[in-house]
Design a protein around this motif. Structure first.
Motif, mmCIF file in Angstrom:
data_model
loop_
_atom_site.group_PDB
_atom_site.id
_atom_site.type_symbol
_atom_site.label_atom_id
_atom_site.label_comp_id
_atom_site.label_asym_id
_atom_site.label_seq_id
_atom_site.Cartn_x
_atom_site.Cartn_y
_atom_site.Cartn_z
ATOM 1 N N SER A 1 0.836 -1.208 0.000
ATOM 2 C CA SER A 1 0.000 0.000 0.000
ATOM 3 C C SER A 1 0.872 1.259 0.000
ATOM 4 O O SER A 1 0.532 2.262 -0.626
ATOM 5 C CB SER A 1 -0.958 -0.008 1.192
ATOM 6 O OG SER A 1 -0.244 0.070 2.401
ATOM 7 N N ALA A 2 2.021 1.221 0.665
ATOM 8 C CA ALA A 2 2.945 2.361 0.639
ATOM 9 C C ALA A 2 3.499 2.561 -0.772
ATOM 10 O O ALA A 2 3.607 3.690 -1.257
ATOM 11 C CB ALA A 2 4.075 2.158 1.632
ATOM 12 N N SER B 1 0.737 4.005 -2.932
ATOM 13 C CA SER B 1 0.532 5.410 -2.566
ATOM 14 C C SER B 1 1.629 6.292 -3.154
ATOM 15 O O SER B 1 1.358 7.374 -3.690
ATOM 16 C CB SER B 1 0.520 5.580 -1.050
ATOM 17 O OG SER B 1 -0.545 4.865 -0.487
ATOM 18 N N TYR C 1 1.170 9.256 -5.916
ATOM 19 C CA TYR C 1 1.716 10.582 -5.635
ATOM 20 C C TYR C 1 2.567 11.063 -6.814
ATOM 21 O O TYR C 1 2.442 12.195 -7.265
ATOM 22 C CB TYR C 1 2.547 10.492 -4.347
ATOM 23 C CG TYR C 1 3.293 11.727 -3.958
ATOM 24 C CD1 TYR C 1 2.664 12.755 -3.274
ATOM 25 C CD2 TYR C 1 4.651 11.863 -4.248
ATOM 26 C CE1 TYR C 1 3.365 13.896 -2.895
ATOM 27 C CE2 TYR C 1 5.357 12.990 -3.878
ATOM 28 C CZ TYR C 1 4.707 14.002 -3.191
ATOM 29 O OH TYR C 1 5.395 15.114 -2.824
#
Length: 151
Positions: free
Chosen positions: A13-14, A17, A21
């Motif tokens: 998930s990081a 993300s 971004y």
């Protein structure tokens, strides 16, 4: 403490993300109105070209104050760029200053004493081109052009 699957899910998930971004800000950057102009300029400089492709706006020859201000501004920009290692751009600005200087021989003598010989030689080779560009841009229009404008 944490299970292996929880760590994998958190890392995934990081990563997603971070990717989102990057995509968001890349789209925002590309949609900026000056993006293409800046990109082409960066590519030209990186390719080894100089800023000579950029049109320098020389001041009005009938206004001595604008010439003086332009002269001081070009000297300052040239010195700053040379100090940061941007030789081609610094030489371009110093050539602009010499081209509008009232006493170019004295300025060239001062530059010869204060800058390295390689940079001074670049100024001497680039100066005729810059001077010709300045003369062509600040010359009054010929009578033929005026007659064409009237018609």
């Amino acid at each position: 403490m944490f299970s292996r699957t929880a760590l994998i899910v958190a890392a995934a998930s990081a990563g997603v993300s971070f990717l989102a971004y990057c995509i968001y800000f890349d789209r925002k950057r590309r949609s900026h109105p000056d993006f293409r102009k800046k990109l082409l300029e960066r590519r030209r400089i990186a390719k080894g070209g100089s800023r000579s492709g950029i049109n320098t706006e020389f001041p009005d020859p009938s206004n001595p104050d604008s010439f003086h201000q332009f002269f001081l501004q070009e000297i300052q920009k040239g010195e700053e760029l040379l100090a940061t290692g941007q030789m081609e751009e610094g030489v371009e600005h110093l050539c602009n200053a010499v081209a509008v200087c009232g006493q170019p021989q004295q300025l060239l003598g001062l530059l010869q004493q204060s800058i390295p010989p390689q940079i001074f030689n670049l100024i001497l080779t680039r100066l005729p081109i810059v001077t010709q560009n300045m003369r062509s841009r600040t010359a009054p229009p010929s009578t033929v052009e005026i007659a064409d404008d009237v018609e």
